[in-house]
Write an enzyme that holds these catalytic residues in place. Structure first.
Site, PDB file in Angstrom:
ATOM      1  N   CYS A  39       3.899   1.588  12.680  1.00  0.00           N
ATOM      2  CA  CYS A  39       4.917   2.241  11.864  1.00  0.00           C
ATOM      3  C   CYS A  39       5.633   3.344  12.632  1.00  0.00           C
ATOM      4  O   CYS A  39       6.617   3.879  12.144  1.00  0.00           O
ATOM      5  CB  CYS A  39       4.286   2.794  10.587  1.00  0.00           C
ATOM      6  SG  CYS A  39       3.489   1.501   9.642  1.00  0.00           S
ATOM      7  N   GLN A  61      -6.649  -1.285   5.747  1.00  0.00           N
ATOM      8  CA  GLN A  61      -7.223  -1.928   6.938  1.00  0.00           C
ATOM      9  C   GLN A  61      -8.684  -2.304   6.717  1.00  0.00           C
ATOM     10  O   GLN A  61      -9.345  -2.768   7.658  1.00  0.00           O
ATOM     11  CB  GLN A  61      -7.107  -0.992   8.160  1.00  0.00           C
ATOM     12  CG  GLN A  61      -5.690  -0.644   8.552  1.00  0.00           C
ATOM     13  CD  GLN A  61      -4.922  -1.793   9.199  1.00  0.00           C
ATOM     14  OE1 GLN A  61      -5.473  -2.854   9.506  1.00  0.00           O
ATOM     15  NE2 GLN A  61      -3.633  -1.605   9.409  1.00  0.00           N
ATOM     16  N   ASN A 119      -5.987   2.995  10.809  1.00  0.00           N
ATOM     17  CA  ASN A 119      -5.160   1.893  11.316  1.00  0.00           C
ATOM     18  C   ASN A 119      -4.872   1.943  12.808  1.00  0.00           C
ATOM     19  O   ASN A 119      -4.647   0.915  13.434  1.00  0.00           O
ATOM     20  CB  ASN A 119      -3.841   1.811  10.536  1.00  0.00           C
ATOM     21  CG  ASN A 119      -3.128   3.131  10.454  1.00  0.00           C
ATOM     22  OD1 ASN A 119      -3.649   4.108   9.919  1.00  0.00           O
ATOM     23  ND2 ASN A 119      -1.929   3.190  10.989  1.00  0.00           N
ATOM     24  N   SER A 171      -2.769  -3.884   0.933  1.00  0.00           N
ATOM     25  CA  SER A 171      -1.567  -4.710   1.151  1.00  0.00           C
ATOM     26  C   SER A 171      -1.979  -6.111   1.591  1.00  0.00           C
ATOM     27  O   SER A 171      -2.806  -6.257   2.500  1.00  0.00           O
ATOM     28  CB  SER A 171      -0.739  -4.112   2.300  1.00  0.00           C
ATOM     29  OG  SER A 171       0.338  -3.374   1.819  1.00  0.00           O
ATOM     30  N   ALA A 204       0.819  -1.217   0.000  1.00  0.00           N
ATOM     31  CA  ALA A 204       0.000   0.000   0.000  1.00  0.00           C
ATOM     32  C   ALA A 204       0.856   1.272   0.000  1.00  0.00           C
ATOM     33  O   ALA A 204       0.442   2.297  -0.536  1.00  0.00           O
ATOM     34  CB  ALA A 204      -0.932  -0.006   1.203  1.00  0.00           C
ATOM     35  N   THR A 205       2.051   1.200   0.555  1.00  0.00           N
ATOM     36  CA  THR A 205       2.912   2.394   0.558  1.00  0.00           C
ATOM     37  C   THR A 205       3.199   2.816  -0.880  1.00  0.00           C
ATOM     38  O   THR A 205       3.054   3.985  -1.247  1.00  0.00           O
ATOM     39  CB  THR A 205       4.235   2.091   1.306  1.00  0.00           C
ATOM     40  OG1 THR A 205       3.915   1.737   2.648  1.00  0.00           O
ATOM     41  CG2 THR A 205       5.178   3.283   1.287  1.00  0.00           C
TER      42      THR A 205
HETATM   43  C1  LIG Z   1      -3.730   2.189   6.618  1.00  0.00           C
HETATM   44  C2  LIG Z   1      -2.393   1.733   6.114  1.00  0.00           C
HETATM   45  N1  LIG Z   1      -1.948   2.211   4.951  1.00  0.00           N
HETATM   46  C3  LIG Z   1      -0.759   1.841   4.442  1.00  0.00           C
HETATM   47  C4  LIG Z   1       0.041   0.955   5.118  1.00  0.00           C
HETATM   48  C5  LIG Z   1       1.349   0.568   4.509  1.00  0.00           C
HETATM   49  O1  LIG Z   1       1.327  -0.746   4.090  1.00  0.00           O
HETATM   50  P1  LIG Z   1       2.678  -1.463   3.597  1.00  0.00           P
HETATM   51  O2  LIG Z   1       3.677  -1.223   4.680  1.00  0.00           O
HETATM   52  O3  LIG Z   1       2.300  -2.891   3.451  1.00  0.00           O
HETATM   53  O4  LIG Z   1       3.080  -0.808   2.338  1.00  0.00           O
HETATM   54  C6  LIG Z   1      -0.368   0.453   6.364  1.00  0.00           C
HETATM   55  C7  LIG Z   1       0.513  -0.443   7.146  1.00  0.00           C
HETATM   56  O5  LIG Z   1       0.580  -0.353   8.361  1.00  0.00           O
HETATM   57  C8  LIG Z   1      -1.631   0.838   6.860  1.00  0.00           C
HETATM   58  O6  LIG Z   1      -2.096   0.366   8.011  1.00  0.00           O
END
Ligand SMILES: Cc1ncc(COP(=O)(O)O)c(C=O)c1O
Length: 386
Positions: A336, A189, A161, A209, A76-77
């Site tokens: 994070c 999420q 999240n 993700s 997702a990032t």
């Molecule tokens: C709401 C949300 N967006 C984006 C991400 C990022 O996902 P990834 O680290 O798998 O790219 C997360 C991960 O914690 C998340 O909870």
């Protein structure tokens, strides 16, 4: 280690364990079907490509999309960054480098949207980070109030999240459509945990993700709408032209196959799992309230993720109690942010003081959480904090 000492995993918002069925689906793609899906002239390539296309269908079925609207990413990032920066590029290419751009997002986004939006500001985009209501939800009226003639993108997290609040994405999408503004949602999420149906909620872009829905880490998707309207987004990665030219780079086939298998399992399990986890979440909250009457719940009391409980123990610094909480896997603020001593910007935006943020823990449950786990977790918390 006997069963009684086994740590209790209550950090499903950070990541979920890989479902054994997902692992079984992935395994042959490490060993037998190791081909490059771009190798179009031999059976190894065909087998890998077949696995990727099956996964594309499986994830699109989960979210009621068309398989061709799905592009696989590293997570997702990447998907969030791709939308934000490629949309700027697209509009500037189409309308000139000085086209005025205004984006609207919220103050409770994941850092991969928040920091990308701050970078967009540095690159000349006007960005509004709107505040939410006290439950951590974006209100449609606040978005309406800050729209400008040159507003081009609304980007809102579907399920928050840290505090679990659910945003009114359907209403926000309707507003965006009415004003012909693109709508992106970070549904990381939400996918696999609550119903996500892009026929009834026709967003333009969606990020997710796999490791948040019992698939592997390092695999995700970006959904890009293909009709009403058809959107083309410039690539973020250039190279071999994989993913129909939208995202270059050799595909991580086992992970993509795992993402697909995880999506299919979620499709089958979601109706029951959603009710079961929400029941357990409410049970845990009721038990914690009995044991620690001062505890306060963050986020919306009912419009919340079925797996998330964010709790503040006023006057408590969780850091000081970590040695007593060793048997419990949980998060302080967003996973994070772990390692950073800063209070979570999301909690701050909800009005929590730094000290309240330090007294906040996020417990999140999932497919393998049992009532017995929650009884033990409550006992651990009660012993530590009473
Ligand atoms: C709401 C949300 N967006 C984006 C991400 C990022 O996902 P990834 O680290 O798998 O790219 C997360 C991960 O914690 C998340 O909870």
């Amino acid at each position: 280690m006997n069963e009684q000492q086994k740590p209790i995993y209550l950090d499903y918002n950070a990541t979920t364990p890989l479902d054994p069925e997902v692992f079984a689906a992935m395994e042959p793609y490490f060993k037998i079907h190791f081909g490059n899906p771009a190798s179009a002239n031999h059976p190894w390539g065909w087998a890998a490509q077949k696995g990727v296309e099956k996964a594309r269908t499986q994830i699109s079925t989960l979210i009621a999309a068309n398989p061709l609207e799905i592009t696989f990413t590293s997570g997702a990032t990447e998907s969030n960054n791709w939308v934000i920066f490629s949309l700027i590029e697209k509009i500037r290419r189409e309308e000139g480098p000085n086209a005025p751009l205004h984006f609207v997002t919220s103050a409770i986004e994941h850092s991969s949207v928040m920091k990308a939006m701050k970078e967009a500001e540095r690159r000349g985009v006007e960005v509004d980070f709107i505040k939410t209501n006290k439950h951590g939800q974006v209100e449609v009226e606040s978005v309406q109030r800050c729209l400008k003639p040159h507003t081009r993108l609304l980007s809102f997290i579907w399920v928050q999240n840290e505090v679990g609040s659910i945003n009114p994405i359907q209403e926000l999408t309707a507003l965006a459509k009415e004003r012909q503004i693109y709508l992106h949602t970070d549904a990381t999420q939400a996918v696999g945990k609550i119903p996500v149906n892009l026929e009834t909620t026709p967003v333009d872009f969606l990020s997710a993700s796999a490791h948040k829905f019992y698939g592997p880490k390092g695999a995700g998707i970006l959904y890009i709408r293909s009709k009403n309207p058809k959107i083309s987004l410039p690539p973020y990665f250039f190279g071999g032209g994989q993913e129909y030219g939208k995202r270059s780079g050799t595909l991580n086939v086992p992970a993509i196959v795992g993402l697909g298998a995880a999506a299919e399992l979620c499709k089958n399990k979601l109706p029951e799992e959603r009710v079961r986890t929400a029941f357990l979440r409410d049970y845990l909250w009721a038990e914690i309230k009995k044991a620690l009457p001062n505890a306060r719940l963050n986020g919306h009391p009912t419009e919340r993720s079925p797996i998330n409980l964010s709790i503040t123990l006023p006057g408590t610094n969780i850091d000081l109690f970590l040695p007593k909480l060793g048997e419990l896997a949980f998060s302080q603020g967003s996973a994070c942010h772990t390692g950073s001593m800063d209070a979570s910007p999301v909690l701050q935006s909800l009005g929590l003081t730094d000290s309240e943020a330090q007294g906040t823990l996020r417990l999140s449950l999932g497919r393998w959480t049992t009532q017995e786990d929650l009884n033990r977790a409550t006992a651990i918390l009660a012993k530590a904090f009473n």
